[in-house]
Scaffold this motif. Structure first.
Motif, short mmCIF file in Angstrom:
data_model
loop_
_atom_site.label_atom_id
_atom_site.label_comp_id
_atom_site.label_asym_id
_atom_site.label_seq_id
_atom_site.Cartn_x
_atom_site.Cartn_y
_atom_site.Cartn_z
N TYR A 511 0.82 -1.21 0.00
CA TYR A 511 0.00 0.00 0.00
C TYR A 511 0.86 1.26 0.00
O TYR A 511 0.54 2.25 -0.67
N GLN A 533 -4.88 1.81 -6.33
CA GLN A 533 -5.09 2.05 -4.90
C GLN A 533 -6.54 1.76 -4.51
O GLN A 533 -6.81 1.15 -3.46
N ASP A 534 -7.49 2.18 -5.34
CA ASP A 534 -8.90 1.94 -5.06
C ASP A 534 -9.21 0.44 -5.03
O ASP A 534 -9.94 -0.05 -4.15
N MET A 537 -7.75 -1.06 -1.87
CA MET A 537 -8.55 -0.74 -0.70
C MET A 537 -9.84 -1.57 -0.68
O MET A 537 -10.26 -2.05 0.38
N GLN A 541 -11.29 -4.38 2.20
CA GLN A 541 -12.58 -4.25 2.87
C GLN A 541 -13.47 -5.48 2.68
O GLN A 541 -14.34 -5.75 3.50
#
Length: 542
Positions: A511, A533-534, A537, A541
């Protein structure tokens, strides 16, 4: 290790297309009540929906996988393993003399036939048993038949073929000029969604030349992510090394280093082992375990498997090998690897033995790579093409709705003007009710189009996200030097291709690197890193 054998695979790329097609049908269904007022725009959109529903649109055509390589590399055996059937002709000689296309059939008599697509005549159907007797070899009548045919179409009810067409090609480097000419004809005249290049554990310089030529012709403008190489026939090497899988992986890595820029990866696959695991084994696996139980240890088994002649002299041992040879076409090199692997794994039943060999054979991993790496990319391209057509029809619908709304307002205005001139109370009441009904229909239409817009936004976002994921794979490879280690790149590639989780002890480092790139001065690098990055992430989650 003990994953149940697949009865068939549902392609992720198919799911992507199905989601989008379902959204289009939802829009079409919501428009039916307005068909009369919005024609011909609604009619065109309904036709688009029907095409998607009936699998007519090119968004859901089967993907074309071309299997290519030099002669005697085991292409046909690999294809049999891919579809889980002994369909493509194999043999020690140059077995594949024609271009053979494998397609899905639901069953019945068609499975016992094949179809010859002639150059200058209508297609003709033959019994399947004639494939081995009249279409392979170098006899003059066979070669004359080959000259007159464009390709042969073979059929199987393997689930994987519902979404994929597999094309088997004659090997290049043939000693028969007709076979070589057919292979070159395919190279120069066909396009494919994905290329599987097959070669033995020891590659030759000619392999790289053939692969470059094939990719230029069949995959014009493509990058290496459309191509996968299969290191085939490694069974002898695996036996000689004592079953050292690290040695096989090292050979695959060395071959990949020679083909960097030509293929996305090199996958070790044993077609004979994979085919045995994919086909219905009947009592074969139980018989195998019963025989293995008669050996006191692995050393005794290895010694017994040391020479095929001595093995076959024992009635029980010879009968088991004949069963493997007749049922799966399994060569001796694969047979002895299979027995030793199952003995080492201490399998308790036939199902676990079968799964052990399925994992070693590598065909399921190859299917997964084809689906998630190649087919999904092609699916996104096709989906975007369909989405462009759908969006055009939606724009026409919106224009038609606006015109219909204006017509309703104009007509209501005229009716109001008429009402003022009417003295009959009942007539005024009828006109006012008519105006009220027209306004209610207009309100319903507006509400429906609000839902349609939401669906369009959702499906557009879905396609864009998939496009971003696919585009990031080659970008990541091209910018691998910007990352802290090759391991980080490999972890991110697995995330993009297969949805694999980043290990907890690696998350922070990965990250941090991606976040640094997301602040890069170069806008293109920054944009791609932000998308990465999205996705990273989102995976954390989930």
């Amino acid at each position: 290790m003990n994953q149940a054998p697949e009865s068939g695979s549902t392609l992720e790329s198919r799911r992507l297309q199905s989601e989008y097609s379902s959204a289009v049908r939802t829009i079409a269904d919501s428009l039916q009540e307005f068909a009369e007022g919005l024609n011909p725009a609604v009619t065109r959109f309904m036709q688009m929906s029907a095409a998607l529903r009936g699998h007519v649109s090119d968004a859901i055509e089967p993907f074309n996988v071309a299997v290519f390589g030099r002669m005697k590399t085991g292409k046909s055996t690999l294809i049999n393993a891919l579809v889980g059937r002994r369909l493509a002709i194999t043999g020690v000689n140059e077995a594949t003399a024609t271009i053979n296309r494998l397609t899905y059939a639901t069953g019945g008599e068609q499975l016992a036939t094949f179809k010859a697509h002639w150059r200058e005549a209508s297609p003709e159907t033959f019994p399947l048993e004639k494939l081995a007797t009249e279409w392979t070899g170098t006899e003059p009548d066979v070669l004359e038949r080959i000259r007159q045919v464009k390709y042969l179409e073979l059929f199987a009810d393997a689930e994987w073929l519902r979404d994929v067409q597999v094309t088997d090609t004659p090997g290049t480097g043939s000693t028969t000029c007709e076979h070589e000419a057919i292979a070159q004809q395919f190279i120069n005249g066909r396009e494919a969604d994905a290329l599987v290049y097959v070669f033995p554990p020891v590659a030759r310089e000619k392999d790289e030349d053939d692969l470059q030529s094939f990719r230029r012709s069949c995959l014009p403008g493509s990058d290496p992510y459309n191509s996968v190489a299969v290191m085939h026939k490694w069974d002898e090497t695996y036996w000689a090394s004592g079953g050292d899988w690290a040695d096989i992986e090292a050979k695959a890595a060395r071959l990949y280093s020679h083909m960097t820029g030509l293929v996305s990866c090199v996958v070790p696959v044993s077609g004979p082992l994979a085919l045995a695991a994919e086909m219905d084994g009947g009592d074969f696996w139980d018989n195998l375990l019963a025989l293995l139980s008669t050996f006191r240890d692995e050393g005794q088994l290895t010694a017994a498997l040391g020479m095929d002649r001595l093995w076959k002299m024992n009635p029980a041992q010879g009968a088991l090998y004949e069963q493997a040879k007749q049922k799966y076409g399994m060569p001796w090199a694969s047979f002895r690897v299979m027995l030793r692997e199952i003995y080492r794994s201490q399998c308790k039943d036939g199902e676990s033995a079968r799964n052990t060999i399925a994992e070693l054979g590598g065909i399921r991993r190859m299917r997964e790579i084809l689906d998630k790496q190649f087919f999904k990319k092609s699916a996104v391209i096709r989906l975007n093409r369909t989405r462009s057509r759908v969006q055009g029809d939606v724009d026409n619908l919106r224009d038609a709705m606006e015109r219909a709304g204006k017509d309703v307002e104009d007509e209501a205005g005229h009716l109001r003007a008429i009402t003022e001139c009417l003295e009959d109370a009942r007539m005024r009441s009828w006109v006012e009710n008519r105006i009220h009904k027209m306004n209610a229909e207009l309100d319903n239409m507006n509400r429906a189009f609000i839902e349609i817009d939401r669906t369009i936004i959702a499906t557009g976002g879905m396609a864009n996200q998939k496009s971003d994921t696919v585009a990031l794979v080659p970008w990541l490879a091209a910018h691998s030097r910007r990352f802290s280690s090759p391991q980080q790149v490999a972890l991110l590639q697995d995330l993009l291709r297969f949805g694999s989780k980043i290990p907890d002890d690696q998350v922070e480092g990965v990250y941090r690197t991606v976040s640094t790139l997301a602040m890069d001065m170069d806008p293109d690098t920054r944009a791609m890193a932000q998308k990465l990055q999205d996705i990273l992430m989102q995976s954390l989650q989930d």
